[in-house]
Motif scaffolding. Sequence first.
Motif, mmCIF file in Angstrom:
data_model
loop_
_atom_site.group_PDB
_atom_site.id
_atom_site.type_symbol
_atom_site.label_atom_id
_atom_site.label_comp_id
_atom_site.label_asym_id
_atom_site.label_seq_id
_atom_site.Cartn_x
_atom_site.Cartn_y
_atom_site.Cartn_z
ATOM 1 N N ILE A 50 -6.485 24.441 -41.465
ATOM 2 C CA ILE A 50 -6.357 25.885 -41.650
ATOM 3 C C ILE A 50 -5.068 26.222 -42.391
ATOM 4 O O ILE A 50 -5.053 27.020 -43.326
ATOM 5 C CB ILE A 50 -6.410 26.591 -40.284
ATOM 6 N N VAL A 51 -3.969 25.551 -41.994
ATOM 7 C CA VAL A 51 -2.680 25.826 -42.628
ATOM 8 C C VAL A 51 -2.726 25.402 -44.087
ATOM 9 O O VAL A 51 -2.328 26.144 -44.990
ATOM 10 C CB VAL A 51 -1.559 25.062 -41.898
ATOM 11 N N ILE A 52 -3.254 24.212 -44.323
ATOM 12 C CA ILE A 52 -3.226 23.667 -45.681
ATOM 13 C C ILE A 52 -4.146 24.453 -46.614
ATOM 14 O O ILE A 52 -3.780 24.745 -47.752
ATOM 15 C CB ILE A 52 -3.575 22.171 -45.631
ATOM 16 N N ASP A 53 -5.291 24.853 -46.100
ATOM 17 C CA ASP A 53 -6.177 25.678 -46.917
ATOM 18 C C ASP A 53 -5.506 26.981 -47.299
ATOM 19 O O ASP A 53 -5.631 27.458 -48.423
ATOM 20 C CB ASP A 53 -7.473 25.985 -46.155
ATOM 21 N N LYS A 54 -4.770 27.520 -46.328
ATOM 22 C CA LYS A 54 -4.115 28.801 -46.575
ATOM 23 C C LYS A 54 -3.073 28.645 -47.676
ATOM 24 O O LYS A 54 -2.999 29.429 -48.607
ATOM 25 C CB LYS A 54 -3.439 29.264 -45.278
ATOM 26 N N GLN A 55 -2.297 27.565 -47.573
ATOM 27 C CA GLN A 55 -1.280 27.312 -48.589
ATOM 28 C C GLN A 55 -1.936 27.060 -49.932
ATOM 29 O O GLN A 55 -1.465 27.535 -50.961
ATOM 30 C CB GLN A 55 -0.443 26.094 -48.203
ATOM 31 N N GLY A 56 -3.005 26.315 -49.896
ATOM 32 C CA GLY A 56 -3.720 25.992 -51.130
ATOM 33 C C GLY A 56 -4.143 27.253 -51.848
ATOM 34 O O GLY A 56 -3.981 27.395 -53.048
ATOM 35 N N LYS A 57 -4.636 28.196 -51.081
ATOM 36 C CA LYS A 57 -5.074 29.465 -51.657
ATOM 37 C C LYS A 57 -3.904 30.226 -52.249
ATOM 38 O O LYS A 57 -3.972 30.747 -53.347
ATOM 39 C CB LYS A 57 -5.734 30.324 -50.571
ATOM 40 N N GLY A 58 -2.820 30.246 -51.453
ATOM 41 C CA GLY A 58 -1.650 31.026 -51.873
ATOM 42 C C GLY A 58 -1.040 30.475 -53.151
ATOM 43 O O GLY A 58 -0.905 31.180 -54.144
ATOM 44 N N GLY A 59 -0.676 29.200 -53.132
ATOM 45 C CA GLY A 59 0.053 28.634 -54.262
ATOM 46 C C GLY A 59 -0.868 28.034 -55.306
ATOM 47 O O GLY A 59 -0.617 28.140 -56.496
ATOM 48 N N GLY A 60 -1.927 27.449 -54.864
ATOM 49 C CA GLY A 60 -2.815 26.760 -55.789
ATOM 50 C C GLY A 60 -2.146 25.553 -56.410
ATOM 51 O O GLY A 60 -2.548 25.064 -57.446
ATOM 52 N N SER A 61 -1.097 25.061 -55.799
ATOM 53 C CA SER A 61 -0.347 23.954 -56.381
ATOM 54 C C SER A 61 -1.130 22.643 -56.236
ATOM 55 O O SER A 61 -2.033 22.515 -55.419
ATOM 56 C CB SER A 61 1.002 23.824 -55.690
ATOM 57 N N GLU A 62 -0.759 21.696 -57.021
ATOM 58 C CA GLU A 62 -1.438 20.404 -56.997
ATOM 59 C C GLU A 62 -1.231 19.712 -55.657
ATOM 60 O O GLU A 62 -2.111 19.071 -55.123
ATOM 61 C CB GLU A 62 -0.892 19.507 -58.105
ATOM 62 N N GLU A 63 -0.010 19.902 -55.190
ATOM 63 C CA GLU A 63 0.337 19.188 -53.967
ATOM 64 C C GLU A 63 -0.580 19.604 -52.820
ATOM 65 O O GLU A 63 -1.055 18.770 -52.061
ATOM 66 C CB GLU A 63 1.802 19.471 -53.613
ATOM 67 N N SER A 121 1.830 28.795 -37.017
ATOM 68 C CA SER A 121 2.979 27.901 -37.133
ATOM 69 C C SER A 121 3.480 27.599 -35.729
ATOM 70 O O SER A 121 3.419 28.438 -34.835
ATOM 71 C CB SER A 121 4.075 28.553 -37.972
ATOM 72 N N ILE A 122 3.961 26.369 -35.562
ATOM 73 C CA ILE A 122 4.357 25.907 -34.243
ATOM 74 C C ILE A 122 5.872 25.925 -34.176
ATOM 75 O O ILE A 122 6.538 25.053 -34.734
ATOM 76 C CB ILE A 122 3.809 24.493 -33.992
ATOM 77 N N SER A 123 6.433 26.942 -33.546
ATOM 78 C CA SER A 123 7.882 26.994 -33.458
ATOM 79 C C SER A 123 8.301 27.124 -32.004
ATOM 80 O O SER A 123 7.598 27.721 -31.194
ATOM 81 C CB SER A 123 8.419 28.170 -34.275
ATOM 82 N N PHE A 124 9.438 26.502 -31.693
ATOM 83 C CA PHE A 124 9.831 26.422 -30.285
ATOM 84 C C PHE A 124 11.276 25.994 -30.132
ATOM 85 O O PHE A 124 11.874 25.453 -31.056
ATOM 86 C CB PHE A 124 8.942 25.406 -29.562
ATOM 87 N N ILE A 125 11.821 26.278 -28.963
ATOM 88 C CA ILE A 125 13.110 25.705 -28.561
ATOM 89 C C ILE A 125 12.775 24.590 -27.579
ATOM 90 O O ILE A 125 12.197 24.854 -26.530
ATOM 91 C CB ILE A 125 14.003 26.770 -27.890
ATOM 92 N N PRO A 126 13.067 23.349 -27.942
ATOM 93 C CA PRO A 126 12.534 22.241 -27.137
ATOM 94 C C PRO A 126 13.270 22.066 -25.809
ATOM 95 O O PRO A 126 14.458 22.364 -25.720
ATOM 96 C CB PRO A 126 12.777 21.028 -28.037
ATOM 97 N N PRO A 127 12.562 21.588 -24.787
ATOM 98 C CA PRO A 127 13.253 21.162 -23.577
ATOM 99 C C PRO A 127 14.095 19.934 -23.908
ATOM 100 O O PRO A 127 13.917 19.315 -24.949
ATOM 101 C CB PRO A 127 12.114 20.786 -22.627
ATOM 102 N N ASP A 128 15.002 19.592 -23.027
ATOM 103 C CA ASP A 128 15.819 18.424 -23.265
ATOM 104 C C ASP A 128 15.090 17.215 -22.691
ATOM 105 O O ASP A 128 14.514 17.286 -21.614
ATOM 106 C CB ASP A 128 17.180 18.612 -22.577
ATOM 107 N N GLY A 129 15.103 16.109 -23.426
ATOM 108 C CA GLY A 129 14.478 14.892 -22.911
ATOM 109 C C GLY A 129 12.990 14.816 -23.223
ATOM 110 O O GLY A 129 12.559 15.268 -24.279
ATOM 111 N N ASP A 130 12.212 14.266 -22.277
ATOM 112 C CA ASP A 130 10.776 14.024 -22.528
ATOM 113 C C ASP A 130 9.939 15.253 -22.261
ATOM 114 O O ASP A 130 10.150 15.941 -21.276
ATOM 115 C CB ASP A 130 10.247 12.938 -21.570
ATOM 116 N N TYR A 131 8.982 15.512 -23.092
ATOM 117 C CA TYR A 131 7.998 16.549 -22.805
ATOM 118 C C TYR A 131 6.810 16.387 -23.734
ATOM 119 O O TYR A 131 6.876 15.681 -24.734
ATOM 120 C CB TYR A 131 8.606 17.942 -22.942
#
Lengths: 459, 983
Positions: free
Chosen positions: A243-256, A286-296
């Motif tokens: 979903i993310v990549i398709d969205k970017q593809g549409k927006g920029g249309g870049s080769e990458e 988009s997945i954004s967060f303040i991570p816990p410390d250590g394992d999770y």
Amino acid sequence: MIGGLFIYNHKGEVLISRVYRDDIGEAGLKAEQPIISRSVPKPVSCLKRNAVDAFRVNVIHARQQVRSPVTNIARTSFFHVKRSNIWLAAVTKQNVNATMVFEFLYKMCDVMSAYFGKISEENVKNNFVLIYELLDEILDFGYPQNSETGALKTFITQQGIKSQVPTKEEQSQITSQVTGQIGWRREGIKYRRNELFLDVLESVNLLMSPQGQVLSAHVSGRVVMKSYLSGMPECKFGMNDKIVIDKQGKGGGSEEAAKSGKQSIAIDDCTFHQCVRLSKFDSERSISFIPPDGDYELMRYRTTKDIILPFRVIPLVREVGRTKLEVKVVIKSNFKSSLLAQKIEVRIPTPLNTSGVQLICMKGKAKYKASENAIVWKIKRMAGMKESQISAEIELLPTNDKKKWARPPISMNFEVPFAPSGLKVRYLKVFEPKLNYSDHDVIKWVRYIGRSGIYETRC
Amino acid sequence: MCDFPFFSLVCTGEIFELKAELNSDKKEKKKEAVKKVIASMTVGKDVSALFPDVVNCMQTDNLELKKLVYLYLMNYAKSQPDMAIMAVNTFVKDCEDPNPLIRALAVRTMGCIRVDKITEYLCEPLRKCLKDEDPYVRKTAAVCVAKLHDINAQLVEDQGFLDTLKDLISDSNPMVVANAVAALSEIAESHPNSNLLDLNPQTINKLLTALNECTEWGQIFILDCLANYTPRDDRESQSICERVTPRLSHANSAVVLSAVKVLMKFMEMLPKDLDYYGTLLKKLAPPLVTLLSAEPELQYVALRNINLIVQRRPEILKHEMKVFFVKYNDPIYVKLEKLDIMIRLASQANIAQVLAELKEYATEVDVDFVRKAVRAIGRCAIKVEQSAERCVSTLLDLIQTKVNYVVQEAIVVIKDIFRKYPNKYESVIATLCENLDSLDEPEARAAMIWIVGEYAERIDNADELLESFLEGFHDESTQVQLQLLTAIVKLFLKKPTETQELVQQVLSLATQDSDNPDLRDRGYIYWRLLSTDPVAAKEVVLAEKPLISEETDLIEPTLLEELICHIGTLASVYHKPPSAFVEGSRGVQHKRLPGSAGSGESADSPDTGSAAGVSEAPPAVIPSQGDLLGDLLNLDLTPPTTSGPPPAPSSGMQMGAMDLLGGGLDSLVGLLHRTDTPQSPQLSHQSPSPPDYSPTEVGPGDHAGPVKARSPAMGAGFGAPPTAMPASFPPPVSGGLDDLFDLGGSVGMPMGAYSPPKSIWLPAMKAKGLEISGTFARRAGVIQMEMTLTNKAMSIMTDFAIQFNRNSFGLAPAGPLQVLTPVGPNQSIEVALPLSTVGPVMKMEPLTNLQVAVKNNIDVFYFSSQYPISMLFVEDGKMERQVFLATWKDIPNDNEAQFQIKDCHLNSDAASSKLQGSNVFTIAKRTVEGQDMLYQSMKLTNGIWVLAELRVQAGNPNYTVTCISKERCVHQGSSYRSNMLEF
């Protein structure tokens, strides 16, 4: 809400009992249960002990297999989970949120393991004061409270209460963390080396018909992190989500974008650790967060499309008369030949009346295990695009059992160094504006492990 | 103190030692001693004797020791309330401690010491803590209010804690908000009517904000609370849904399910054509599927909930069949639930896959699971017609395995398949008969006997087979006995010559040797039927059976709606309303789904009507027994009234005297015929009408219904036949009777159909002295033209004949006019002419106009009359609720007619039962702002359905009726009006 919580050993003896509400274990239970345990003492605690005993008699000591994880005895409901030999039971008389109760019991197990390792009778007995303390903190009047180990460890420790005389600042820091918006991380963490370990762990599940048709297949994956980062860093995680990549593809249309679009994967569903901002994921993905410390565990996901099935199992079972079975199983590895699969194990079930088995295998070791009613074939390592074969002659005792052998499926275990779903981590960015380290200074490690979940082929 | 001497010895020794240690000066030793005390307490030893010593340790600055002492206190304070007071001072002091952790600990523990005396000391510290500067203390205090309320509700109200708690909903800290919400929700539950949690858009907004920030548990509290809110309109509903959907990605399954609950509930309010509605439906599927990869216990809870969701909104998961395939290692409880859902999702598109799976399961080990899998194959056959053939052949394969329980289960389902597709698969009967000997379960035996009886003419040795069962008649269960009785009677009717002996044998077994009233009564009925009129008996016993429904085990819709409101909770796991397993006042209030968009308009309202229809008849879906139980608990059933005639004939039956019985019936018939319509409501008790007797609904479980459930049907059945009998069983009635006898089901036979008073159709002046006055009536399902012919001429009139012109509904005389004796001068004769509706049709103006020609020895006379449309309403005009709803929506607005009925002084219930007498069936009832809305359906003889909405306002004698139909029939109004005027 939860009226009480008990921990039993395998014999049904109570190791921990914490009653939050009086309503559990009243008259109804008393009438139903005769005198079971001699150690039941006076009227003092007899109310709760009725519930305790009811569960022991009806579930732990029940003659038949447990038919449901929720049992209702005399209008009292018992939820239980089992960890090795230990039973955890939550008791209630109300219409509680059942999902929450089970989630809580699992969480309770996690918290206990985080404090003292494996949940065993010995460990529970040795740490019973700690467990009571934890129960007091994470369950108030039957309502689960903050149960993040990171936060709990700031004021409940195995050596007793940490700082005997905490300063006022420290105290308020603790309380604001326990109740605060970022309950999973405390302030003021410092590391000399900022480091991040990211594991993509996938288990690939398969159910295949004897003819090689995929009946169902899915990957359930987890992104597990270990973060050793200073301060309160803001992280952003990116992967090849279609979903993310398709969205970017549409927006920029870049080769990458077009190029990477090929490798993108369709994620059926994902769930996140509570540190991830869900509303942001919902709106921008988009997945954004303040991570816990250590394992999770940052996230879990599930995919069903375009799964790379690392192994193919081809069974051939032939009944020769009434006393003999011939089984031939071929396994084919289906991934890049430069990669190596490990810990391969094929389990071929045998009928109950097996008297002897003769095995020939090209690779690895195979053994007939009578106690498990199965032939277990183990191969340490196997490269991609190879195949291997085992043949077995099974001799059967003649029986007059009318019922045919049910032929359980052939199951397989393995570990491969790639993600069968095709998931790729694209980036994990770390921003910490207050401290003077940047994204480039963080050392990041990424690893992919694909394991077999329930990987079965019917025969 | 101890029960056993040995124990007390140990106790005393130990206690003595502990006592010494507790009073030691050394802190460490003290702590160890308290630990030992707690350990003993845990394993159930009584250490209450140490109370004073332990409490003495409370005064310490060691937090760990303090916690231990508190733990002890919580356990024993209740048994030693006087000593518990000793601890109060310390608590009060601790509540002032500079350390927030200690303040919170004190207030938390105080709430757990459930001693009434302590509560009054608790108030002041609690009040302070509720306003504490530290959020940790506040969140603990919020829960403490709930604790205190549990001990002393009055005190909490008097002290004004509830208001403080409400204020905490606006707290800046999300966790405080969450706990306050949890506490308030709990308190509100025990005060169902108080407006404690008064949810308004402002508070909802606050909750939604806190939702994003608080812990996973807090999110659950808030979501569960949100689910109790009813949005004002669809827009608000949508905006809440939008803010709740992100929760579907939470790692905690409880958060996910609670979010699903909110969405499922609020979705009801969204118009179905909205884009967002579709989006939302799509968003719900993935998280539900993900729940299935959780731990098995959570999977179980999730599956129980999915079962509900699939029943309510099958479209959500219709493409997800595969995820419900059973894995070999799933725990049995997960397997069984998955199987259930697989059947619900089975459709033509996926049936091949499903069948392949089910066949696989039928070879597994667990007996319960295998049985259910076999049963599932049968259900697929019934549900998806295209697959029936494959299902039957699969079942036959399974029968070949000869595994006992598989065979039995297969036979039970094959019987249902025969019912669904008559005359299609009977070729398999031979195979079934081979397995006769291995059947040892009542249900399987009963099913086999039914098959033998039903297809007796195709089984050469049917009599031998049945005879073999008859040998152990008294050892069989009632189910088998009843079935055997019916089967042998069927056999007799089909092959009367060779089975006379057999039928006599079974009748005498059933009537003379049995103590079971059900069996005996059924025996007597057959006996009487066979001895009086074998032709009628044939019509009754061998009548065509109604088809069985496709879906079984559906949860009754009202219950389902309530359970949807309880998604995630225990109620949804048990599939029972909370009142069925929660004691006391808690959870007694029934939750309802909100009405759909624009509930004031008629389009969607029957839907909500079903939600509000507590006093309504359960709809025609057949609930399984378990659900029925829940349902009974739910409905406030008034005890079934069996007033009036029924007891008399049944007691006559029991005496076994045929003549007496006959006499009784005859007199009853007379009685009934004399009774005029105005008294009909009283009589309608006799007809086994569904509203009063929900047990009769057990219906086509086909002889499987519990004995208790059948009895009322039989009792009611006695009331019904008299009207029908003299007419030598006209076909529609015999169908109904057969139902009663054979199925224990019920078909209502309302008798109080309205008929207008007679009016003069043909004045004597116009017809050479013949005066005809008459009326139309519907009696026992037959339309009759009742006429009085009066001869006002001087000469005798003979040779009467009658003919109708073509008319709108194809009415035609069903037989010749029965005037056998000549009518002398000034003599009049009553004649009733049964009418059929199969004559030629022509539209008349007005619609109900009927042109009649009467001939006698003098001349031919013509007249026209108008019949009340209500006599064209047929008995099976009760529409299924869902169908009703769908139909209502389908019909365009311009087919609608609205009118007023003036001066009716009946309440809606009386009106409804009155109309039922005229075959106007009430499908649902709903009360909106003091207005009762009845949704009704009726079916005309030509198959046209008419739907109506009747609004009754208490105190207002004028009713408003809205009628719609696929065909335009404006004339509806007149009929309704005439029906109503009758009141």
